[in-house]
Design a protein around this motif. Structure first.
Motif: not given
Ligand SMILES: Nc1ncnc2c1ncn2[C@@H]1O[C@H](COP(=O)(O)OP(=O)(O)OP(=O)(O)O)[C@@H](O)[C@H]1O
Ligand SMILES: [Mg+2]
Length: 367
Positions: A241-260
């Motif tokens: 609803f707010l702004g223009h967003s892209n949504f990409i379906n994905s699957i969690v693999k592993e933790k990488k530092g602060d990210y997944l």
């Protein structure tokens, strides 16, 4: 009925408020607190219950369930004219056969003010909306924007506890809207009056508010300051609803530092910030704002450590003044929407491009 005192600091408080019209539940068990002196916007699509919530506070509708408090006092049974609220509705036109003075003074009708005090208050309100000296004119002798300012003067002349505005700018053209938006914002800050502003225009909400309340189907989806709801949207609806967003379906693999790290449909991997707790194998949706995608010619691509990269071809380009909007078909057929400043946008339809996105700007949401 005895007035019930609540010990808390919210200036306006909705507690378990619900409104049913037969089978339609316009507002569902809603809890909302409005701090003193703040400008809070209710933002959401048509029919989500914004006006209904405002009308219950104004005393124009009775809640089916729940309580409404202003300054700690339960006001469910307080008659409209004793609620001390300044109201501006979209269609709340001025009285056409009354002078501007009488229109503004109308709000003071229920208050036993002397003629002299009334005159002084009306003049001060007209000065506040920057239309001094128009008291003798008729509404038809003012422009649309000026009439809306008179409606504002009529609302503030009573020195309301709360100012309620329901899409007050929607009848105005774009430039005038922008001016009025700024004017209302400045006025609200100068007067320090607690204000609830209803809109379905996200730009309006983001630009003016101390707090944005995003609503859908009678429920609050998220509330927070503009940056919070925009950058950390709590769910798909808010991000969309707010702004223009892209949504990409994905699957969690592993933790990488602060990210997944996540795997996309075409087996490529990306790094993203998790909004919440996720486990390996979780199905998620990666949200990327169109403005956060940087473009380059594919031939110029140099791999950048720690950045997410995508490759594709420009399918569609539209010039929007300061920015250019692109739809880019990726090699895996997924289509991404990117918005870049004109200066950095030499790309044409059919150009082969790469897109790089900082993982910081890729957020994972539960599906
Ligand atoms: N008097 C009424 N009788 C029956 N249903 C109503 C009434 N008023 C509102 N509704 C319904 O309640 C829901 C919420 O309406 P509301 O007017 O609060 O929405 P809104 O968020 O203000 O929408 P908009 O942006 O179009 O003004 C809608 O489904 C509407 O049809
Ligand atoms: Mg409405």
């Amino acid at each position: 009925m005895a007035l019930k005192q609540e010990k808390d600091t919210a200036f306006v408080k909705f507690k378990g408020i619900e409104k049913r019209y037969g089978k339609v539940v316009a507002v569902k068990k809603m809890d909302l607190e409005i701090p003193e002196g703040s400008l809070v916007t209710l933002l959401g699509p048509s029919g989500c219950g914004k006006t209904t919530l405002l009308r219950m506070l104004a005393g124009l509708e009775e809640p089916t369930h729940g309580d409404i408090f202003v300054k700690g006092v339960r006001i469910n049974a307080t008659p409209i004219h004793k609620r001390n609220l300044g109201i501006i509705f979209q269609n709340y036109a001025l009285f056409p056969h009354k002078t501007i003075f009488d229109n503004v003074a109308f709000g003071l009708k229920y208050r036993s003010a002397s003629k002299a005090i009334m005159k002084e208050k009306v003049e001060r309100a007209l000065e506040t909306v920057r239309l001094p000296g128009v008291g003798d004119r008729m509404p038809s002798q003012l422009s649309g924007g000026q009439q809306q300012r008179i409606a504002l003067a009529r609302a503030i002349v009573i020195e309301p506890d709360v100012l309620l505005m329901d899409e007050p700018l929607s009848a105005l053209d774009e430039n005038l809207r922008e001016d009025m938006r700024r004017e209302i914002d400045n006025l609200q800050q100068a007067l320090g009056v607690t204000t609830i502003f209803v809109t379905h225009d996200q730009r309006e909400a983001l630009s003016m508010s101390d707090k944005v309340v995003v609503m859908k189907d009678g429920f609050i989806q998220q509330e927070g300051d503009p940056e919070e709801v925009y950058n950390n949207s709590a769910n798909h609806f808010v991000a969309d609803f707010l702004g223009h967003s892209n949504f990409i379906n994905s699957i969690v693999k592993e933790k990488k530092g602060d990210y997944l790290s996540v795997t996309l449909e075409d087996n490529t991997t990306c790094l993203a910030v998790p909004a919440g707790k996720f486990d390996k194998g979780d199905k998620v949706e990666m949200v990327i704002r169109a403005q956060k995608i940087n473009l380059g010619h594919r031939a110029d691509h140099v791999p950048e450590q720690g950045m997410n990269s995508f490759f594709g071809k420009i399918k569609d380009r539209s010039y929007m003044g300061g920015e250019v909007s692109y739809f880019i078909e990726l090699d895996n057929k997924l289509v991404l929407h990117a918005i870049n400043f004109v200066k950095r946008s030499p790309y044409r339809r059919g150009d082969e491009v790469f897109m790089s996105v900082d993982p910081q700007n890729c957020r994972l949401l539960k599906i």
